[in-house]
Design a protein around this motif. Structure first.
Motif, PDB file in Angstrom:
ATOM      1  N   LYS A   1      11.529  45.064  50.634  1.00 46.12           N
ATOM      2  CA  LYS A   1      12.687  44.200  51.506  1.00 46.12           C
ATOM      3  C   LYS A   1      12.876  44.937  52.884  1.00 46.12           C
ATOM      4  O   LYS A   1      13.097  44.179  53.868  1.00 46.12           O
ATOM      5  CB  LYS A   1      13.963  44.080  51.180  1.00 46.12           C
ATOM      6  N   ALA A   2      12.853  46.275  53.013  1.00 39.49           N
ATOM      7  CA  ALA A   2      12.970  47.095  53.960  1.00 39.49           C
ATOM      8  C   ALA A   2      11.583  47.143  54.959  1.00 39.49           C
ATOM      9  O   ALA A   2      11.558  47.621  56.007  1.00 39.49           O
ATOM     10  CB  ALA A   2      13.686  48.361  53.679  1.00 39.49           C
ATOM     11  N   ASP A   3      10.652  47.090  54.097  1.00 36.95           N
ATOM     12  CA  ASP A   3       9.196  47.525  54.689  1.00 36.95           C
ATOM     13  C   ASP A   3       8.238  47.029  53.659  1.00 36.95           C
ATOM     14  O   ASP A   3       7.846  47.664  52.770  1.00 36.95           O
ATOM     15  CB  ASP A   3       8.911  48.659  55.088  1.00 36.95           C
ATOM     16  N   ASP A   4       7.510  45.968  53.865  1.00 36.61           N
ATOM     17  CA  ASP A   4       6.419  45.545  53.159  1.00 36.61           C
ATOM     18  C   ASP A   4       5.022  45.572  53.779  1.00 36.61           C
ATOM     19  O   ASP A   4       3.929  44.819  53.435  1.00 36.61           O
ATOM     20  CB  ASP A   4       6.556  43.732  52.990  1.00 36.61           C
ATOM     21  N   THR A   5       4.912  46.548  54.689  1.00 34.86           N
ATOM     22  CA  THR A   5       3.870  46.807  55.117  1.00 34.86           C
ATOM     23  C   THR A   5       2.929  47.845  54.724  1.00 34.86           C
ATOM     24  O   THR A   5       1.628  48.271  55.099  1.00 34.86           O
ATOM     25  CB  THR A   5       3.630  47.101  56.928  1.00 34.86           C
ATOM     26  N   ARG A   6       3.532  48.860  53.775  1.00 42.47           N
ATOM     27  CA  ARG A   6       2.821  50.042  53.391  1.00 42.47           C
ATOM     28  C   ARG A   6       3.033  49.767  51.670  1.00 42.47           C
ATOM     29  O   ARG A   6       3.915  49.158  51.109  1.00 42.47           O
ATOM     30  CB  ARG A   6       3.622  51.337  53.744  1.00 42.47           C
ATOM     31  N   PRO A   7       1.811  50.472  51.011  1.00 43.30           N
ATOM     32  CA  PRO A   7       1.790  50.499  49.606  1.00 43.30           C
ATOM     33  C   PRO A   7       3.066  51.413  49.058  1.00 43.30           C
ATOM     34  O   PRO A   7       3.372  52.110  49.523  1.00 43.30           O
ATOM     35  CB  PRO A   7       0.716  50.934  49.195  1.00 43.30           C
ATOM     36  N   VAL A   8       3.481  51.026  47.754  1.00 44.34           N
ATOM     37  CA  VAL A   8       4.412  51.445  47.103  1.00 44.34           C
ATOM     38  C   VAL A   8       3.822  52.189  45.635  1.00 44.34           C
ATOM     39  O   VAL A   8       2.799  51.615  45.139  1.00 44.34           O
ATOM     40  CB  VAL A   8       5.554  50.674  46.472  1.00 44.34           C
ATOM     41  N   VAL A   9       3.881  53.468  45.648  1.00 43.71           N
ATOM     42  CA  VAL A   9       3.443  54.419  44.717  1.00 43.71           C
ATOM     43  C   VAL A   9       4.268  55.090  43.747  1.00 43.71           C
ATOM     44  O   VAL A   9       5.536  55.108  43.961  1.00 43.71           O
ATOM     45  CB  VAL A   9       2.120  55.352  45.127  1.00 43.71           C
ATOM     46  N   ILE A  10       3.852  55.658  42.621  1.00 45.49           N
ATOM     47  CA  ILE A  10       4.789  56.719  41.911  1.00 45.49           C
ATOM     48  C   ILE A  10       3.967  57.958  41.632  1.00 45.49           C
ATOM     49  O   ILE A  10       2.566  57.683  41.719  1.00 45.49           O
ATOM     50  CB  ILE A  10       5.115  55.961  40.582  1.00 45.49           C
ATOM     51  N   GLY A  11       4.462  59.034  41.629  1.00 43.15           N
ATOM     52  CA  GLY A  11       3.684  60.239  41.116  1.00 43.15           C
ATOM     53  C   GLY A  11       4.107  60.573  39.746  1.00 43.15           C
ATOM     54  O   GLY A  11       5.100  60.484  39.246  1.00 43.15           O
TER      55      GLY A  11
ATOM     56  N   ARG B   1      14.307  52.734  55.900  1.00 38.19           N
ATOM     57  CA  ARG B   1      14.769  52.427  57.209  1.00 38.19           C
ATOM     58  C   ARG B   1      14.457  53.609  58.245  1.00 38.19           C
ATOM     59  O   ARG B   1      14.316  53.464  59.504  1.00 38.19           O
ATOM     60  CB  ARG B   1      15.877  51.755  57.210  1.00 38.19           C
ATOM     61  N   ALA B   2      14.800  54.919  57.631  1.00 37.42           N
ATOM     62  CA  ALA B   2      14.787  55.966  58.412  1.00 37.42           C
ATOM     63  C   ALA B   2      13.216  56.259  59.013  1.00 37.42           C
ATOM     64  O   ALA B   2      13.311  57.038  59.964  1.00 37.42           O
ATOM     65  CB  ALA B   2      15.505  57.281  57.665  1.00 37.42           C
ATOM     66  N   ALA B   3      12.168  56.005  58.059  1.00 34.06           N
ATOM     67  CA  ALA B   3      10.924  56.508  58.440  1.00 34.06           C
ATOM     68  C   ALA B   3       9.942  55.202  58.716  1.00 34.06           C
ATOM     69  O   ALA B   3       8.840  55.719  59.069  1.00 34.06           O
ATOM     70  CB  ALA B   3      10.482  57.123  57.188  1.00 34.06           C
ATOM     71  N   ARG B   4      10.347  53.995  58.676  1.00 30.96           N
ATOM     72  CA  ARG B   4       9.469  52.933  58.843  1.00 30.96           C
ATOM     73  C   ARG B   4       8.791  52.763  60.079  1.00 30.96           C
ATOM     74  O   ARG B   4       7.527  52.203  60.342  1.00 30.96           O
ATOM     75  CB  ARG B   4      10.255  51.587  58.095  1.00 30.96           C
ATOM     76  N   ASN B   5       9.662  53.620  61.122  1.00 31.22           N
ATOM     77  CA  ASN B   5       8.741  53.157  62.578  1.00 31.22           C
ATOM     78  C   ASN B   5       7.859  54.129  62.971  1.00 31.22           C
ATOM     79  O   ASN B   5       7.346  54.204  63.875  1.00 31.22           O
ATOM     80  CB  ASN B   5      10.009  53.161  63.663  1.00 31.22           C
ATOM     81  N   SER B   6       7.534  55.189  61.909  1.00 34.50           N
ATOM     82  CA  SER B   6       6.818  56.315  62.090  1.00 34.50           C
ATOM     83  C   SER B   6       5.420  56.078  61.813  1.00 34.50           C
ATOM     84  O   SER B   6       5.028  55.513  60.561  1.00 34.50           O
ATOM     85  CB  SER B   6       7.035  57.508  61.447  1.00 34.50           C
ATOM     86  N   PRO B   7       4.380  56.229  62.776  1.00 42.05           N
ATOM     87  CA  PRO B   7       2.934  55.841  62.352  1.00 42.05           C
ATOM     88  C   PRO B   7       2.191  56.972  61.179  1.00 42.05           C
ATOM     89  O   PRO B   7       1.267  56.755  60.871  1.00 42.05           O
ATOM     90  CB  PRO B   7       2.209  55.867  63.570  1.00 42.05           C
ATOM     91  N   ALA B   8       3.138  57.865  61.313  1.00 41.99           N
ATOM     92  CA  ALA B   8       2.735  59.074  60.258  1.00 41.99           C
ATOM     93  C   ALA B   8       2.979  58.468  58.817  1.00 41.99           C
ATOM     94  O   ALA B   8       1.957  59.039  58.016  1.00 41.99           O
ATOM     95  CB  ALA B   8       3.562  60.364  60.525  1.00 41.99           C
ATOM     96  N   VAL B   9       3.797  57.720  58.535  1.00 41.26           N
ATOM     97  CA  VAL B   9       4.208  57.474  57.306  1.00 41.26           C
ATOM     98  C   VAL B   9       3.027  56.313  56.773  1.00 41.26           C
ATOM     99  O   VAL B   9       3.058  55.344  57.324  1.00 41.26           O
ATOM    100  CB  VAL B   9       5.571  56.961  56.988  1.00 41.26           C
ATOM    101  N   ILE B  10       2.481  56.575  55.616  1.00 38.86           N
ATOM    102  CA  ILE B  10       1.331  55.613  55.245  1.00 38.86           C
ATOM    103  C   ILE B  10       1.830  54.940  53.796  1.00 38.86           C
ATOM    104  O   ILE B  10       1.109  53.940  53.586  1.00 38.86           O
ATOM    105  CB  ILE B  10      -0.044  56.174  55.231  1.00 38.86           C
ATOM    106  N   MET B  11       2.620  55.575  53.224  1.00 42.09           N
ATOM    107  CA  MET B  11       3.011  54.870  52.024  1.00 42.09           C
ATOM    108  C   MET B  11       4.319  55.520  51.453  1.00 42.09           C
ATOM    109  O   MET B  11       4.558  56.536  51.926  1.00 42.09           O
ATOM    110  CB  MET B  11       1.718  55.274  50.849  1.00 42.09           C
ATOM    111  N   TRP B  12       4.923  54.663  50.367  1.00 41.05           N
ATOM    112  CA  TRP B  12       6.427  55.332  49.707  1.00 41.05           C
ATOM    113  C   TRP B  12       6.281  55.485  48.385  1.00 41.05           C
ATOM    114  O   TRP B  12       5.310  54.905  47.586  1.00 41.05           O
ATOM    115  CB  TRP B  12       7.271  54.007  49.952  1.00 41.05           C
ATOM    116  N   SER B  13       6.779  56.363  47.818  1.00 44.49           N
ATOM    117  CA  SER B  13       6.732  56.760  46.554  1.00 44.49           C
ATOM    118  C   SER B  13       8.285  56.581  45.983  1.00 44.49           C
ATOM    119  O   SER B  13       9.330  56.908  46.326  1.00 44.49           O
ATOM    120  CB  SER B  13       6.397  58.194  46.001  1.00 44.49           C
ATOM    121  N   ILE B  14       8.419  56.118  44.787  1.00 46.62           N
ATOM    122  CA  ILE B  14       9.642  55.726  44.003  1.00 46.62           C
ATOM    123  C   ILE B  14      10.129  56.560  42.975  1.00 46.62           C
ATOM    124  O   ILE B  14      11.054  56.345  42.488  1.00 46.62           O
ATOM    125  CB  ILE B  14       9.674  54.219  43.423  1.00 46.62           C
ATOM    126  N   GLY B  15       9.224  57.613  43.128  1.00 40.42           N
ATOM    127  CA  GLY B  15       9.592  58.787  42.146  1.00 40.42           C
ATOM    128  C   GLY B  15       8.595  59.773  41.553  1.00 40.42           C
ATOM    129  O   GLY B  15       7.217  59.467  41.898  1.00 40.42           O
TER     130      GLY B  15
END
Length: 413
Positions: A158-168, A120-134
């Motif tokens: 649930k908070a943002d379904d527009t970006r891919p989810v990855v893991i490192g 929620r803190a970052a989802r409005n930013s166009p700079a953010v292109i993906m989320w990592s869960i760990g």
């Protein structure tokens, strides 16, 4: 009323065709940064972070992985201003901690709320292109970890379904057994970040898991000191343990057991159009994880392309030569103060121009030229033809110890 700046951009990441930004094929030329600011410590200072990222951008960096914690809001704003895209990451562990007082103590109760707050803190930013869960999660290849991952992915979506989810992950340097927890985990993700994988393992994963886009979430991880040069003829050197010095070599040849050279990582990324890019571990030396010297009084890592004071090491120029187009040339060694008169010194050149001439006291020592080559998909690059000895995983063949391009059926580099 809620005010927020926003921008418009279009990002696609295809498992076979890689990354496009606003319709243009792009590679992630990224770095991993810890949250500390060197001598300033761990408290966030926007001006210091801007200085760090400005130095990174001068190296050609276009992407940041927040390793391994949610970024300060000001860090997101800085990336927006500089045109740097972001992989925003939570958690260096889930339930199973890596240290006695790790986040694992709070994972079951707070992880879903914490990762939701991150998004929620970052989802409005166009700079953010993906989320990592760990990152390098011990639980990620266990049966229990499958349920943990589902909870985190569901919270993110649930908070943002527009970006891919990855893991490192460091768990996929070889293919997992079919049906294993490690295998099932990959069915839940959109992309997989690899930590220190060989080119062969990248190709094997791409063939086995065609639905995943792949990238290097941590690459190179070599250690070096400014002005320290040892044994350029060896891919892997020992460290200088002289009290008061403790310097690892800056010839791109001081490697931990799990790492490959920076040159190797650049070639591996370059030759695979499907590979989304890489995040160099690390862009800047950081406080903690003292490597390769886990002894008093050392308190910092030596992994960075830049030291904690912001001064570039030779590795900075290696990556700049591959990640920028403005003509540049850099000599390794970058200084002569450690050499005796009359001593023979092996000189390397990092450059993005096709011809370089070396002078010593006004006298030419010769001219060297790169060959112009093409990747399998037709992208042009410059490279030497002699064996480079940059690949510790290859021990046989016409050029043992040297990376070979998939486009070179003749065996030349």
């Amino acid at each position: 009323r809620y005010r927020t700046p926003f921008g418009i951009r279009h990002v696609t990441i295809d498992p076979d065709h890689g990354l496009t930004v606003n319709g243009e094929y792009t590679k992630l030329q990224g770095v991993d940064l810890h949250h500390d600011l060197g001598a300033l410590g761990a408290a966030f200072h926007a001006d210091a972070a801007l200085r760090q990222l400005t130095i990174m951008k001068s190296m050609g960096v276009n992407a940041l992985r927040t390793s391994h914690n949610p970024p300060a809001p000001e860090m997101i704003e800085i990336c927006e201003r500089l045109g740097i895209v972001m992989l925003v990451e939570a958690f260096d562990c889930w339930r199973t901690g890596k240290n006695p007082y790790d986040y694992g103590r709070f994972f079951d109760e707070h992880s879903e709320a914490d990762i939701t707050e991150m998004v929620r803190a970052a989802r409005n930013s166009p700079a953010v292109i993906m989320w990592s869960i760990g990152n390098e999660i011990p639980d990620s290849t266990s049966t229990a970890g499958l349920g943990m991952a589902e909870r985190l992915i569901d919270a993110v979506k649930k908070a943002d379904d527009t970006r891919p989810v990855v893991i490192g992950s460091d768990k996929y340097r070889s293919l997992p057994s079919p049906g294993s927890a490690a295998d099932q985990m990959l069915a839940k993700l959109d992309g997989l970040g690899l930590n220190y994988n060989t080119a062969a393992s990248v190709d094997a994963l791409h063939a086995r898991y065609p639905h995943l886009f792949l990238f290097e979430s941590e690459s190179s991880s070599e250690t070096s000191s400014r002005g320290a040069y040892q044994e350029p003829e060896h891919l892997n050197t020992g460290e200088n343990h002289t009290p008061g010095k403790r310097e690892p070599s800056a010839y791109d040849n001081n490697l931990a057991s799990w790492t490959m050279s920076g040159e190797y990582g650049l070639k591996k990324d370059r030759d695979r159009k499907f590979f989304t890019g890489q995040f160099l571990w690390s862009g800047i030396d950081y406080i903690g994880e003292p490597t390769p010297y886990d002894v008093f009084p050392v308190k910092a890592s030596f992994f960075g392309a830049v030291d904690t004071a912001g001064f570039p090491k030779d590795m900075y120029y290696l990556f700049k030569s591959q990640w920028t187009s403005e003509p540049m040339v850099h000599l390794v060694p970058m200084d002569w103060t450690g050499h005796r008169p009359g001593e023979t010194v092996e000189v390397w050149v990092y450059a993005n121009v096709d011809t370089v001439e070396l002078f010593l006291n006004g006298h030419s020592l010769g001219v060297r030229r790169f060959d112009t080559k093409k990747t399998t998909d037709g992208r042009t690059y410059l490279e030497t033809t002699e064996a480079t000895g940059d690949d510790k995983t290859v021990t046989t063949g016409p050029y043992p110890g040297s990376y070979t391009s998939p486009n070179n059926s003749a065996g030349k580099l």
